[in-house]
Motif scaffolding. Structure first.
Motif, PDB file in Angstrom:
ATOM      1  N   VAL A 128     -26.256  17.265 -10.974  1.00  0.00           N
ATOM      2  CA  VAL A 128     -25.725  17.178  -9.174  1.00  0.00           C
ATOM      3  C   VAL A 128     -24.438  17.600  -9.009  1.00  0.00           C
ATOM      4  N   LYS A 129     -23.508  16.958  -9.818  1.00  0.00           N
ATOM      5  CA  LYS A 129     -22.116  17.091  -9.891  1.00  0.00           C
ATOM      6  C   LYS A 129     -21.806  18.511 -10.042  1.00  0.00           C
ATOM      7  N   GLU A 130     -22.265  19.113 -11.064  1.00  0.00           N
ATOM      8  CA  GLU A 130     -22.163  20.551 -11.517  1.00  0.00           C
ATOM      9  C   GLU A 130     -22.228  21.401 -10.330  1.00  0.00           C
ATOM     10  N   ILE A 131     -23.868  21.094  -9.537  1.00  0.00           N
ATOM     11  CA  ILE A 131     -24.007  21.953  -8.715  1.00  0.00           C
ATOM     12  C   ILE A 131     -23.067  21.840  -7.675  1.00  0.00           C
ATOM     13  N   ALA A 132     -22.751  20.523  -7.134  1.00  0.00           N
ATOM     14  CA  ALA A 132     -21.917  20.347  -5.921  1.00  0.00           C
ATOM     15  C   ALA A 132     -20.477  21.094  -6.246  1.00  0.00           C
ATOM     16  N   GLN A 133     -20.084  20.883  -7.069  1.00  0.00           N
ATOM     17  CA  GLN A 133     -18.840  21.324  -7.748  1.00  0.00           C
ATOM     18  C   GLN A 133     -18.659  22.856  -7.322  1.00  0.00           C
ATOM     19  N   PHE A 134     -19.690  23.615  -7.636  1.00  0.00           N
ATOM     20  CA  PHE A 134     -19.842  24.987  -7.485  1.00  0.00           C
ATOM     21  C   PHE A 134     -20.139  25.565  -5.958  1.00  0.00           C
ATOM     22  N   GLY A 135     -20.285  24.411  -5.033  1.00  0.00           N
ATOM     23  CA  GLY A 135     -20.967  24.456  -3.656  1.00  0.00           C
ATOM     24  C   GLY A 135     -22.344  24.728  -3.453  1.00  0.00           C
ATOM     25  N   GLY A 136     -23.099  24.582  -4.404  1.00  0.00           N
ATOM     26  CA  GLY A 136     -24.575  24.593  -4.166  1.00  0.00           C
ATOM     27  C   GLY A 136     -25.223  23.367  -3.616  1.00  0.00           C
ATOM     28  N   ALA A 137     -26.186  23.676  -2.755  1.00  0.00           N
ATOM     29  CA  ALA A 137     -27.027  22.519  -2.112  1.00  0.00           C
ATOM     30  C   ALA A 137     -27.507  21.428  -3.063  1.00  0.00           C
ATOM     31  N   ILE A 138     -27.254  20.164  -2.659  1.00  0.00           N
ATOM     32  CA  ILE A 138     -27.805  18.874  -3.448  1.00  0.00           C
ATOM     33  C   ILE A 138     -28.709  18.251  -2.549  1.00  0.00           C
ATOM     34  N   GLU A 139     -28.868  18.255  -1.513  1.00  0.00           N
ATOM     35  CA  GLU A 139     -29.611  17.474  -0.665  1.00  0.00           C
ATOM     36  C   GLU A 139     -31.108  17.182  -0.966  1.00  0.00           C
ATOM     37  N   HIS A 140     -31.699  17.882  -1.900  1.00  0.00           N
ATOM     38  CA  HIS A 140     -33.097  17.696  -2.312  1.00  0.00           C
ATOM     39  C   HIS A 140     -32.857  16.926  -3.530  1.00  0.00           C
TER      40      HIS A 140
END
Length: 165
Positions: A135-147
């Motif tokens: 989750v942190k890695e995806i968010a750090q690079f601007g990816g969607a994490i709502e799912h």
């Protein structure tokens, strides 16, 4: 005859709490009289959120579960379980490598306190890939994490990374 309630400790860093964690908490809530989600304060890690913030986040995500309590601890999980009069440790398993590590930890805990039992719940298949690190890695690079996390947690994570830039 009165029996003591079965208290389970679900320990972890929960940095951040994910939908996979919440799945284990909700299922554990159906199995035990009380589930204590115990946020581990690990001085060797650099967490995204403070322990107090993680407790607040978990409490908001579990507010509808009256038999779930959120707390924090430092040190050995077994010692915390003794303090809370819990004889069950609740753990989630995603993949085979989790099992190997968790089984070793369960056996170690049993050497520290023979009365402790570890109960493993297999993570729901839709969360088998999910971890706080992902989750942190995806968010750090601007990816969607709502799912992957509850909406309020996603907002906290986005705010954290937006403030760092």
């Amino acid at each position: 005859m009165t029996t003591n309630p079965t208290i389970a400790i679900y320990p972890g860093s929960f940095d951040p709490i994910t939908l996979g964690h919440l799945d284990i908490i909700r299922r554990g809530n159906q199995l035990f009289d009380r589930v204590i989600v115990a946020v581990l304060s690990n001085p060797s890690k650099q967490p995204l959120f403070t322990v107090a913030k993680r407790i607040e986040q978990i409490e908001s995500c579990t507010a509808d579960l009256s038999s779930v309590e959120v707390d924090s601890f430092v040190g050995l999980t077994v010692e915390y379980a003794k303090l809370r009069e819990a004889k069950v440790l609740l753990r989630g398993l995603r993949v085979l490598s989790d099992f190997e590590k968790e089984l070793q930890m369960a056996h170690t805990n049993e050497t520290l306190w023979a009365e402790i039992e570890t109960v493993f719940l297999a993570t729901a298949k839709e969360y088998s890939f999910l971890s706080s690190s992902v989750v942190k890695e995806i968010a750090q690079f601007g990816g969607a994490i709502e799912h992957l996390v509850p909406e309020n947690i996603a907002q906290d994570i986005y705010t954290h990374y937006n403030n760092k830039q």
